[in-house]
Design a protein around this motif. Sequence first.
Motif, PDB file in Angstrom:
ATOM      1  N   VAL A   1       0.074   0.086  -8.908  1.00 32.15           N
ATOM      2  CA  VAL A   1       0.320   1.391  -8.292  1.00 32.15           C
ATOM      3  C   VAL A   1      -0.316   1.440  -6.914  1.00 32.15           C
ATOM      4  O   VAL A   1       0.312   1.865  -5.935  1.00 32.15           O
ATOM      5  CB  VAL A   1      -0.216   2.529  -9.188  1.00 32.15           C
ATOM      6  CG1 VAL A   1      -0.166   3.864  -8.446  1.00 32.15           C
ATOM      7  CG2 VAL A   1       0.589   2.619 -10.477  1.00 32.15           C
ATOM      8  N   LYS A   2      -1.571   1.009  -6.808  1.00 31.87           N
ATOM      9  CA  LYS A   2      -2.268   1.011  -5.522  1.00 31.87           C
ATOM     10  C   LYS A   2      -1.534   0.155  -4.504  1.00 31.87           C
ATOM     11  O   LYS A   2      -1.342   0.554  -3.347  1.00 31.87           O
ATOM     12  CB  LYS A   2      -3.694   0.503  -5.698  1.00 31.87           C
ATOM     13  CG  LYS A   2      -4.627   1.473  -6.394  1.00 31.87           C
ATOM     14  CD  LYS A   2      -6.033   0.880  -6.471  1.00 31.87           C
ATOM     15  CE  LYS A   2      -6.997   1.853  -7.111  1.00 31.87           C
ATOM     16  NZ  LYS A   2      -8.380   1.286  -7.220  1.00 31.87           N
ATOM     17  N   LYS A   3      -1.116  -1.034  -4.913  1.00 31.87           N
ATOM     18  CA  LYS A   3      -0.424  -1.945  -4.007  1.00 31.87           C
ATOM     19  C   LYS A   3       0.912  -1.368  -3.547  1.00 31.87           C
ATOM     20  O   LYS A   3       1.262  -1.447  -2.367  1.00 31.87           O
ATOM     21  CB  LYS A   3      -0.203  -3.288  -4.701  1.00 31.87           C
ATOM     22  CG  LYS A   3       0.506  -4.313  -3.836  1.00 31.87           C
ATOM     23  CD  LYS A   3       0.678  -5.632  -4.569  1.00 31.87           C
ATOM     24  CE  LYS A   3       1.428  -6.651  -3.709  1.00 31.87           C
ATOM     25  NZ  LYS A   3       1.597  -7.958  -4.427  1.00 31.87           N
ATOM     26  N   THR A   4       1.648  -0.765  -4.476  1.00 32.10           N
ATOM     27  CA  THR A   4       2.967  -0.224  -4.153  1.00 32.10           C
ATOM     28  C   THR A   4       2.880   0.957  -3.203  1.00 32.10           C
ATOM     29  O   THR A   4       3.673   1.076  -2.260  1.00 32.10           O
ATOM     30  CB  THR A   4       3.682   0.211  -5.444  1.00 32.10           C
ATOM     31  OG1 THR A   4       3.852  -0.932  -6.293  1.00 32.10           O
ATOM     32  CG2 THR A   4       5.048   0.807  -5.136  1.00 32.10           C
ATOM     33  N   LEU A   5       1.903   1.823  -3.419  1.00 29.15           N
ATOM     34  CA  LEU A   5       1.813   3.054  -2.642  1.00 29.15           C
ATOM     35  C   LEU A   5       0.955   2.927  -1.387  1.00 29.15           C
ATOM     36  O   LEU A   5       0.949   3.840  -0.555  1.00 29.15           O
ATOM     37  CB  LEU A   5       1.261   4.178  -3.517  1.00 29.15           C
ATOM     38  CG  LEU A   5       2.083   4.522  -4.762  1.00 29.15           C
ATOM     39  CD1 LEU A   5       1.434   5.673  -5.517  1.00 29.15           C
ATOM     40  CD2 LEU A   5       3.510   4.872  -4.397  1.00 29.15           C
ATOM     41  N   ALA A   6       0.270   1.817  -1.210  1.00 30.73           N
ATOM     42  CA  ALA A   6      -0.632   1.640  -0.072  1.00 30.73           C
ATOM     43  C   ALA A   6       0.036   1.865   1.284  1.00 30.73           C
ATOM     44  O   ALA A   6      -0.593   2.420   2.197  1.00 30.73           O
ATOM     45  CB  ALA A   6      -1.270   0.261  -0.114  1.00 30.73           C
ATOM     46  N   PRO A   7       1.301   1.464   1.490  1.00 38.05           N
ATOM     47  CA  PRO A   7       1.915   1.677   2.808  1.00 38.05           C
ATOM     48  C   PRO A   7       2.150   3.142   3.164  1.00 38.05           C
ATOM     49  O   PRO A   7       2.369   3.462   4.331  1.00 38.05           O
ATOM     50  CB  PRO A   7       3.256   0.930   2.698  1.00 38.05           C
ATOM     51  CG  PRO A   7       3.043  -0.073   1.612  1.00 38.05           C
ATOM     52  CD  PRO A   7       2.149   0.624   0.630  1.00 38.05           C
ATOM     53  N   ILE A   8       2.115   4.029   2.187  1.00 42.47           N
ATOM     54  CA  ILE A   8       2.371   5.443   2.471  1.00 42.47           C
ATOM     55  C   ILE A   8       1.078   6.081   2.959  1.00 42.47           C
ATOM     56  O   ILE A   8       0.224   6.491   2.175  1.00 42.47           O
ATOM     57  CB  ILE A   8       2.901   6.186   1.225  1.00 42.47           C
ATOM     58  CG1 ILE A   8       4.095   5.469   0.640  1.00 42.47           C
ATOM     59  CG2 ILE A   8       3.267   7.623   1.590  1.00 42.47           C
ATOM     60  CD1 ILE A   8       4.625   6.096  -0.642  1.00 42.47           C
TER      61      ILE A   8
ATOM     62  N   THR B   1      -1.538   8.655 -16.311  1.00 46.13           N
ATOM     63  CA  THR B   1      -0.556   9.649 -16.748  1.00 46.13           C
ATOM     64  C   THR B   1       0.757   9.019 -17.187  1.00 46.13           C
ATOM     65  O   THR B   1       1.362   9.427 -18.188  1.00 46.13           O
ATOM     66  CB  THR B   1      -0.278  10.653 -15.618  1.00 46.13           C
ATOM     67  OG1 THR B   1      -1.510  11.258 -15.217  1.00 46.13           O
ATOM     68  CG2 THR B   1       0.699  11.729 -16.062  1.00 46.13           C
ATOM     69  N   TYR B   2       1.210   7.989 -16.434  1.00 49.05           N
ATOM     70  CA  TYR B   2       2.517   7.409 -16.712  1.00 49.05           C
ATOM     71  C   TYR B   2       2.444   6.023 -17.336  1.00 49.05           C
ATOM     72  O   TYR B   2       3.451   5.310 -17.379  1.00 49.05           O
ATOM     73  CB  TYR B   2       3.332   7.358 -15.411  1.00 49.05           C
ATOM     74  CG  TYR B   2       3.498   8.732 -14.812  1.00 49.05           C
ATOM     75  CD1 TYR B   2       4.273   9.706 -15.442  1.00 49.05           C
ATOM     76  CD2 TYR B   2       2.842   9.079 -13.630  1.00 49.05           C
ATOM     77  CE1 TYR B   2       4.402  10.971 -14.906  1.00 49.05           C
ATOM     78  CE2 TYR B   2       2.974  10.344 -13.083  1.00 49.05           C
ATOM     79  CZ  TYR B   2       3.752  11.283 -13.730  1.00 49.05           C
ATOM     80  OH  TYR B   2       3.879  12.540 -13.194  1.00 49.05           O
ATOM     81  N   CYS B   3       1.250   5.630 -17.793  1.00 49.13           N
ATOM     82  CA  CYS B   3       1.057   4.340 -18.460  1.00 49.13           C
ATOM     83  C   CYS B   3       1.504   3.198 -17.552  1.00 49.13           C
ATOM     84  O   CYS B   3       2.359   2.377 -17.894  1.00 49.13           O
ATOM     85  CB  CYS B   3       1.812   4.300 -19.792  1.00 49.13           C
ATOM     86  SG  CYS B   3       1.343   2.902 -20.850  1.00 49.13           S
ATOM     87  N   LEU B   4       0.910   3.149 -16.357  1.00 51.87           N
ATOM     88  CA  LEU B   4       1.239   2.135 -15.369  1.00 51.87           C
ATOM     89  C   LEU B   4       0.017   1.276 -15.077  1.00 51.87           C
ATOM     90  O   LEU B   4      -1.113   1.635 -15.418  1.00 51.87           O
ATOM     91  CB  LEU B   4       1.710   2.813 -14.074  1.00 51.87           C
ATOM     92  CG  LEU B   4       2.913   3.745 -14.192  1.00 51.87           C
ATOM     93  CD1 LEU B   4       3.136   4.468 -12.861  1.00 51.87           C
ATOM     94  CD2 LEU B   4       4.159   2.988 -14.612  1.00 51.87           C
ATOM     95  N   ASN B   5       0.239   0.152 -14.426  1.00 52.68           N
ATOM     96  CA  ASN B   5      -0.847  -0.728 -14.012  1.00 52.68           C
ATOM     97  C   ASN B   5      -1.452  -0.177 -12.729  1.00 52.68           C
ATOM     98  O   ASN B   5      -0.770  -0.057 -11.716  1.00 52.68           O
ATOM     99  CB  ASN B   5      -0.324  -2.149 -13.794  1.00 52.68           C
ATOM    100  CG  ASN B   5      -1.423  -3.122 -13.410  1.00 52.68           C
ATOM    101  OD1 ASN B   5      -1.920  -3.089 -12.289  1.00 52.68           O
ATOM    102  ND2 ASN B   5      -1.791  -3.983 -14.342  1.00 52.68           N
ATOM    103  N   GLU B   6      -2.743   0.165 -12.768  1.00 47.57           N
ATOM    104  CA  GLU B   6      -3.369   0.822 -11.622  1.00 47.57           C
ATOM    105  C   GLU B   6      -3.338  -0.044 -10.374  1.00 47.57           C
ATOM    106  O   GLU B   6      -3.079   0.445  -9.266  1.00 47.57           O
ATOM    107  CB  GLU B   6      -4.812   1.199 -11.954  1.00 47.57           C
ATOM    108  CG  GLU B   6      -5.498   1.949 -10.823  1.00 47.57           C
ATOM    109  CD  GLU B   6      -6.908   2.370 -11.178  1.00 47.57           C
ATOM    110  OE1 GLU B   6      -7.675   2.698 -10.241  1.00 47.57           O
ATOM    111  OE2 GLU B   6      -7.255   2.377 -12.385  1.00 47.57           O
ATOM    112  N   ALA B   7      -3.588  -1.332 -10.509  1.00 50.80           N
ATOM    113  CA  ALA B   7      -3.583  -2.223  -9.352  1.00 50.80           C
ATOM    114  C   ALA B   7      -2.200  -2.272  -8.708  1.00 50.80           C
ATOM    115  O   ALA B   7      -2.072  -2.273  -7.479  1.00 50.80           O
ATOM    116  CB  ALA B   7      -4.027  -3.622  -9.761  1.00 50.80           C
TER     117      ALA B   7
END
Length: 218
Positions: free
Chosen positions: A158-165, A150-156
């Motif tokens: 995104v996963k790494k950044t949001l994993a702690p939540i 949706t936001y033209c981001l790197n999926e890997a």
Amino acid sequence: MAVSYMDFTSPNVEYTFDTRNNVFFKKDNRNYILALGIRQLNTLGNVSILDIHISKSNVIEPHIHQNASELVYCISGEAIVSLINPFTKQLLNFRIQPGQVANVPQGWVHYEMATVDNTHLIAIFDAPVPEFIGVSDMLRLTPANVLAHTYCLNEAEVKKTLAPIQSTVVIGPPANCQTPREEPAAPDLRQDIQPQPMTVANYDQHYYGYYSPYYDQW
């Protein structure tokens, strides 16, 4: 306003309640939220409160109350109440001190940050149980591939950044946060009696909301 269906001759009528007996969320002994609604005090009508205690740099995470407007009253300490105007697409920031209030219209994205220790706020809602929809739930429940596409981001990434939540944050940063971070700087404000808007230069502007299970505890 009292509920119209209440039988005030009933032996079950309740007129008082200790909010310390209903913890909505607790991060630690200096950062916690107590709640009062119709489930705790059955003579309440279309009103409820959150009794908020937060210390410096702690944030009530970006969220919305889709069924209620909110009046934030400062009892002690100092906080910055930030809200996004969905019509002008502006981020508005208001510093409130004891005796001052900030009003959040129903459904608007907003958050509160304490600027000093031992800040005490009362949030008053025009609903018997306000729904809490936190951005942490949107981030952790939306699939990373959807966000990336949706936001033209790197999926890997995104996963790494949001994993702690892993759960609803409510009061951030989480107690187990290990990431070094800079404390947000609050810009100077006019010393008027009424809180005034601040510049958005030092604040993030990418907050949205999503469903949280916490209001079910009420």
